[in-house]
Scaffold this motif. Structure first.
Motif, PDB file in Angstrom:
ATOM      1  N   UNK A  19       0.772  -1.159  -0.006  1.00 38.74           N
ATOM      2  CA  UNK A  19       0.072  -0.019   0.076  1.00 38.74           C
ATOM      3  C   UNK A  19       0.837   1.350   0.012  1.00 38.74           C
ATOM      4  N   UNK A  20       0.796   2.131   0.873  1.00 40.95           N
ATOM      5  CA  UNK A  20       1.456   3.403   0.983  1.00 40.95           C
ATOM      6  C   UNK A  20       2.903   3.007   1.847  1.00 40.95           C
ATOM      7  N   UNK A  21       3.048   1.926   2.232  1.00 38.70           N
ATOM      8  CA  UNK A  21       4.161   1.497   3.057  1.00 38.70           C
ATOM      9  C   UNK A  21       5.194   0.926   2.138  1.00 38.70           C
ATOM     10  N   UNK A  22       6.566   1.709   2.181  1.00 37.46           N
ATOM     11  CA  UNK A  22       7.590   1.224   1.379  1.00 37.46           C
ATOM     12  C   UNK A  22       8.748   1.324   2.137  1.00 37.46           C
TER      13      UNK A  22
END
Length: 52
Positions: A19-22
């Protein structure tokens, strides 16, 4: 510190995209490996001991 003289970018050892986590880990620190192996050994020992 070692520099990369070939001009190519080194690939990370671990990369997580969710998702938005990298999360990118270039180099795994020795203390983290020690912590994980100790926790795994302790958990396996506890499982063996309680299963007796």
């Amino acid at each position: 510190m070692t520099s990369n003289t070939s001009g190519t970018k080194q690939r990370p050892q671990f990369e997580l995209r969710w998702g938005g986590l990298h999360l990118t880990i270039q180099r795994v620190p020795a203390w983290l490996v020690t912590l994980l192996t100790t926790a795994a050994g302790t958990g396996a020992g506890a499982a063996w001991w309680t299963g007796r």
